[in-house]
Design a protein around this motif. Structure first.
Motif, PDB file in Angstrom:
ATOM      1  N   ALA A  61     -18.763 -57.685  38.661  1.00  0.00           N
ATOM      2  CA  ALA A  61     -18.344 -58.706  39.619  1.00  0.00           C
ATOM      3  C   ALA A  61     -16.919 -58.440  40.118  1.00  0.00           C
ATOM      4  O   ALA A  61     -16.638 -58.569  41.314  1.00  0.00           O
ATOM      5  N   VAL A  62     -16.015 -58.073  39.202  1.00  0.00           N
ATOM      6  CA  VAL A  62     -14.641 -57.752  39.605  1.00  0.00           C
ATOM      7  C   VAL A  62     -14.645 -56.558  40.561  1.00  0.00           C
ATOM      8  O   VAL A  62     -13.962 -56.561  41.589  1.00  0.00           O
ATOM      9  N   TRP A  63     -15.410 -55.533  40.224  1.00  0.00           N
ATOM     10  CA  TRP A  63     -15.508 -54.332  41.050  1.00  0.00           C
ATOM     11  C   TRP A  63     -15.970 -54.681  42.473  1.00  0.00           C
ATOM     12  O   TRP A  63     -15.348 -54.287  43.464  1.00  0.00           O
ATOM     13  N   GLY A  64     -17.070 -55.421  42.573  1.00  0.00           N
ATOM     14  CA  GLY A  64     -17.618 -55.760  43.881  1.00  0.00           C
ATOM     15  C   GLY A  64     -16.726 -56.702  44.668  1.00  0.00           C
ATOM     16  O   GLY A  64     -16.520 -56.517  45.880  1.00  0.00           O
ATOM     17  N   MET A  65     -16.178 -57.722  43.993  1.00  0.00           N
ATOM     18  CA  MET A  65     -15.348 -58.690  44.700  1.00  0.00           C
ATOM     19  C   MET A  65     -14.036 -58.066  45.151  1.00  0.00           C
ATOM     20  O   MET A  65     -13.529 -58.377  46.233  1.00  0.00           O
ATOM     21  N   ALA A  66     -13.465 -57.178  44.332  1.00  0.00           N
ATOM     22  CA  ALA A  66     -12.209 -56.531  44.717  1.00  0.00           C
ATOM     23  C   ALA A  66     -12.396 -55.672  45.958  1.00  0.00           C
ATOM     24  O   ALA A  66     -11.528 -55.625  46.840  1.00  0.00           O
ATOM     25  N   ARG A  67     -13.534 -55.009  46.055  1.00  0.00           N
ATOM     26  CA  ARG A  67     -13.774 -54.143  47.208  1.00  0.00           C
ATOM     27  C   ARG A  67     -13.916 -54.942  48.503  1.00  0.00           C
ATOM     28  O   ARG A  67     -13.538 -54.469  49.575  1.00  0.00           O
ATOM     29  N   SER A  68     -14.444 -56.154  48.401  1.00  0.00           N
ATOM     30  CA  SER A  68     -14.657 -56.945  49.624  1.00  0.00           C
ATOM     31  C   SER A  68     -13.558 -57.973  49.873  1.00  0.00           C
ATOM     32  O   SER A  68     -13.231 -58.272  51.028  1.00  0.00           O
ATOM     33  N   LEU A  69     -12.966 -58.518  48.813  1.00  0.00           N
ATOM     34  CA  LEU A  69     -11.999 -59.606  48.962  1.00  0.00           C
ATOM     35  C   LEU A  69     -10.549 -59.173  48.775  1.00  0.00           C
ATOM     36  O   LEU A  69      -9.634 -59.915  49.140  1.00  0.00           O
ATOM     37  N   ALA A  70     -10.329 -58.011  48.185  1.00  0.00           N
ATOM     38  CA  ALA A  70      -8.960 -57.500  48.006  1.00  0.00           C
ATOM     39  C   ALA A  70      -8.916 -56.020  48.364  1.00  0.00           C
ATOM     40  O   ALA A  70      -8.577 -55.179  47.531  1.00  0.00           O
ATOM     41  N   PRO A  71      -9.242 -55.672  49.621  1.00  0.00           N
ATOM     42  CA  PRO A  71      -9.373 -54.271  49.978  1.00  0.00           C
ATOM     43  C   PRO A  71      -8.071 -53.582  50.382  1.00  0.00           C
ATOM     44  O   PRO A  71      -8.074 -52.373  50.625  1.00  0.00           O
ATOM     45  N   ASP A  72      -6.957 -54.322  50.474  1.00  0.00           N
ATOM     46  CA  ASP A  72      -5.701 -53.715  50.909  1.00  0.00           C
ATOM     47  C   ASP A  72      -4.601 -54.018  49.904  1.00  0.00           C
ATOM     48  O   ASP A  72      -4.794 -54.771  48.947  1.00  0.00           O
ATOM     49  N   ARG A  73      -3.427 -53.426  50.145  1.00  0.00           N
ATOM     50  CA  ARG A  73      -2.326 -53.552  49.186  1.00  0.00           C
ATOM     51  C   ARG A  73      -1.875 -54.991  49.015  1.00  0.00           C
ATOM     52  O   ARG A  73      -1.578 -55.432  47.895  1.00  0.00           O
ATOM     53  N   ALA A  74      -1.801 -55.736  50.111  1.00  0.00           N
ATOM     54  CA  ALA A  74      -1.307 -57.108  50.019  1.00  0.00           C
ATOM     55  C   ALA A  74      -2.230 -57.973  49.166  1.00  0.00           C
ATOM     56  O   ALA A  74      -1.778 -58.711  48.271  1.00  0.00           O
ATOM     57  N   ARG A  75      -3.517 -57.863  49.428  1.00  0.00           N
ATOM     58  CA  ARG A  75      -4.449 -58.734  48.698  1.00  0.00           C
ATOM     59  C   ARG A  75      -4.648 -58.272  47.256  1.00  0.00           C
ATOM     60  O   ARG A  75      -4.842 -59.107  46.364  1.00  0.00           O
ATOM     61  N   ILE A  76      -4.603 -56.982  46.986  1.00  0.00           N
ATOM     62  CA  ILE A  76      -4.720 -56.556  45.590  1.00  0.00           C
ATOM     63  C   ILE A  76      -3.484 -56.993  44.810  1.00  0.00           C
ATOM     64  O   ILE A  76      -3.552 -57.305  43.619  1.00  0.00           O
ATOM     65  N   THR A  77      -2.322 -57.077  45.489  1.00  0.00           N
ATOM     66  CA  THR A  77      -1.114 -57.578  44.831  1.00  0.00           C
ATOM     67  C   THR A  77      -1.253 -59.063  44.507  1.00  0.00           C
ATOM     68  O   THR A  77      -0.846 -59.521  43.428  1.00  0.00           O
ATOM     69  N   SER A 168     -15.542 -78.243  41.057  1.00  0.00           N
ATOM     70  CA  SER A 168     -14.716 -78.492  42.243  1.00  0.00           C
ATOM     71  C   SER A 168     -13.779 -77.339  42.556  1.00  0.00           C
ATOM     72  O   SER A 168     -13.284 -77.232  43.683  1.00  0.00           O
ATOM     73  N   LEU A 169     -13.494 -76.489  41.579  1.00  0.00           N
ATOM     74  CA  LEU A 169     -12.429 -75.497  41.734  1.00  0.00           C
ATOM     75  C   LEU A 169     -12.936 -74.072  41.797  1.00  0.00           C
ATOM     76  O   LEU A 169     -12.134 -73.139  41.786  1.00  0.00           O
ATOM     77  N   VAL A 170     -14.236 -73.854  41.843  1.00  0.00           N
ATOM     78  CA  VAL A 170     -14.778 -72.494  41.872  1.00  0.00           C
ATOM     79  C   VAL A 170     -14.832 -71.996  43.306  1.00  0.00           C
ATOM     80  O   VAL A 170     -15.482 -72.598  44.156  1.00  0.00           O
ATOM     81  N   PHE A 171     -14.136 -70.898  43.561  1.00  0.00           N
ATOM     82  CA  PHE A 171     -14.127 -70.264  44.878  1.00  0.00           C
ATOM     83  C   PHE A 171     -14.567 -68.806  44.716  1.00  0.00           C
ATOM     84  O   PHE A 171     -14.246 -68.162  43.729  1.00  0.00           O
ATOM     85  N   GLY A 172     -15.295 -68.300  45.693  1.00  0.00           N
ATOM     86  CA  GLY A 172     -15.513 -66.865  45.786  1.00  0.00           C
ATOM     87  C   GLY A 172     -16.724 -66.319  45.088  1.00  0.00           C
ATOM     88  O   GLY A 172     -16.976 -65.130  45.146  1.00  0.00           O
ATOM     89  N   GLY A 173     -17.517 -67.126  44.411  1.00  0.00           N
ATOM     90  CA  GLY A 173     -18.714 -66.608  43.752  1.00  0.00           C
ATOM     91  C   GLY A 173     -18.922 -67.247  42.397  1.00  0.00           C
ATOM     92  O   GLY A 173     -17.990 -67.745  41.763  1.00  0.00           O
ATOM     93  N   GLY A 174     -20.163 -67.206  41.938  1.00  0.00           N
ATOM     94  CA  GLY A 174     -20.522 -67.902  40.711  1.00  0.00           C
ATOM     95  C   GLY A 174     -19.810 -67.401  39.473  1.00  0.00           C
ATOM     96  O   GLY A 174     -19.536 -68.169  38.543  1.00  0.00           O
ATOM     97  N   HIS A 175     -19.478 -66.106  39.418  1.00  0.00           N
ATOM     98  CA  HIS A 175     -18.851 -65.570  38.210  1.00  0.00           C
ATOM     99  C   HIS A 175     -17.470 -66.172  37.956  1.00  0.00           C
ATOM    100  O   HIS A 175     -16.984 -66.139  36.826  1.00  0.00           O
ATOM    101  N   VAL A 176     -16.845 -66.714  38.994  1.00  0.00           N
ATOM    102  CA  VAL A 176     -15.521 -67.310  38.820  1.00  0.00           C
ATOM    103  C   VAL A 176     -15.589 -68.567  37.958  1.00  0.00           C
ATOM    104  O   VAL A 176     -14.574 -69.042  37.456  1.00  0.00           O
ATOM    105  N   VAL A 177     -16.797 -69.082  37.742  1.00  0.00           N
ATOM    106  CA  VAL A 177     -16.941 -70.246  36.871  1.00  0.00           C
ATOM    107  C   VAL A 177     -16.596 -69.909  35.424  1.00  0.00           C
ATOM    108  O   VAL A 177     -16.249 -70.792  34.631  1.00  0.00           O
ATOM    109  N   LEU A 178     -16.657 -68.622  35.054  1.00  0.00           N
ATOM    110  CA  LEU A 178     -16.438 -68.224  33.664  1.00  0.00           C
ATOM    111  C   LEU A 178     -15.078 -68.660  33.124  1.00  0.00           C
ATOM    112  O   LEU A 178     -15.017 -69.346  32.093  1.00  0.00           O
TER     113      LEU A 178
END
Length: 330
Positions: A61-77, A168-178
């Motif tokens: 999940a981290v691998w897939g979400m990082a590629r789509s949601l944090a694909p550049d330097r600013a967002r990975i930071t 109420s606070l889960v954003f970005g996909g079901g795995h974030v509920v963990l």
């Protein structure tokens, strides 16, 4: 829920949710009864294998979400900063601050990107007035339930408040509920860390949304309410914010998501969510499941099967559970 609401109103939203959720909820409640009936299995190789497969699933999940949601330097930071914050400040407050901080940084960094749209919104079966009432109820419960749980000594009310806040606070996909559920149920001692991770691993092998993991947690919860009553209570609490938010935001969502400031804020929030999940991959998932080199090897094999061979998750879960049993035997 949104599809059901658009097609058939409120009854359609409930019917769609029931159809999508019931199979996995029933299966995980039954699994919870099995764990309760044979608690000694928590130390067995099979359930240790389920804990290891949780490592592989969260890493995927981290691998897939990082590629789509944090694909550049600013967002990975932003993601790495959210990871540091949630590890240094464990609990719900650190996670909320990471999400809010990510949104504020995104608003500042990406506010000039994207473009606004004036395309007409699709017709909807609910009015803006109904949507505003739904949003007001969502906020009232989010703010009022914790105070009510403090004023009235009821474990059921405390459970409902915790799971409602998580939903109420889960954003970005079901795995974030963990990470949110982990901080809600493990520190108070409601669920052991081993039982939590074993159930999370089992949740990967069943169909339907990952939020139904709440049904398992409610089943194995101590003290009561537990069993199927606790499962349904926690399941209802974690999904209720989704109902209220879908009803409350759908009439406005087309206009909101077309505005550049909203787009920029969501970019930052989604990058922070990647960081939350990365922190959860380390603690509690990795630290609880990977103890010896053979654990790492089994988890790595599961990760490769999921990401590069694209083997169905349920099959990887079964194979890793059997692998855990084999390692225990050896």
């Amino acid at each position: 829920m949104a599809i059901g609401l658009i097609r058939a109103g409120f009854a359609g939203a409930i019917a769609a949710w029931l159809g999508f959720t019931t199979p996995s909820a029933v299966t995980l409640i039954l699994f919870g009864y099995g764990v309760e009936r044979w608690r000694g299995l928590l130390d067995s190789g099979v359930l240790h294998g389920l804990k290891i497969v949780a490592v592989a699933v969260v890493a995927q999940a981290v691998w897939g979400m990082a590629r789509s949601l944090a694909p550049d330097r600013a967002r990975i930071t932003i993601a790495v900063g959210a990871t540091w914050l949630t590890i240094a400040w464990p609990g719900s407050l650190g996670q909320i601050l990471a999400i809010v901080g990510g949104g504020m940084i995104g608003w500042q960094l990406f506010g000039g990107e994207g473009k606004s749209s004036d395309a007409p919104a699709p017709p909807l079966p609910i009015s803006r007035g109904t949507a505003i009432v739904s949003l007001a109820l969502f906020l009232a419960l989010l703010l009022g339930l914790p105070a009510l749980a403090q004023a009235i000594p009821s474990h059921a009310l405390e459970l409902f408040s915790s799971f409602y806040r998580t939903g109420s606070l889960v954003f970005g996909g079901g795995h974030v509920v963990l990470p949110l559920l982990q901080s809600a149920v493990i520190p108070p001692g409601w669920v052991s860390n081993d039982a939590f991770l074993a159930g999370y691993g089992a949740a990967q092998a069943v169909p339907g949304p990952l939020f139904t993991f709440a049904a398992y947690l409610g089943t194995v919860m101590q003290p009561s309410p537990s069993g199927w009553i606790g499962g349904l209570l926690c399941l209802s609490a974690i999904f209720l914010p989704s109902f209220l938010l879908v009803i409350g935001t759908l009439p406005f969502w087309h206009a909101l998501r077309s505005r550049r400031p909203i787009q920029a804020t969501l970019r930052g929030v989604n990058a922070a969510v990647v960081g939350l999940l990365l922190a959860a991959l380390y603690q509690p998932v990795w630290t609880s499941a990977i103890a010896v080199p053979s654990d790492f090897g089994l988890g790595l094999a599961a990760f490769v099967l999921l990401v590069f061979w694209q083997v169905p998750p349920w099959l990887v879960v079964v194979a890793t559970a059997l692998g855990g049993a084999g390692l225990a035997f050896l």
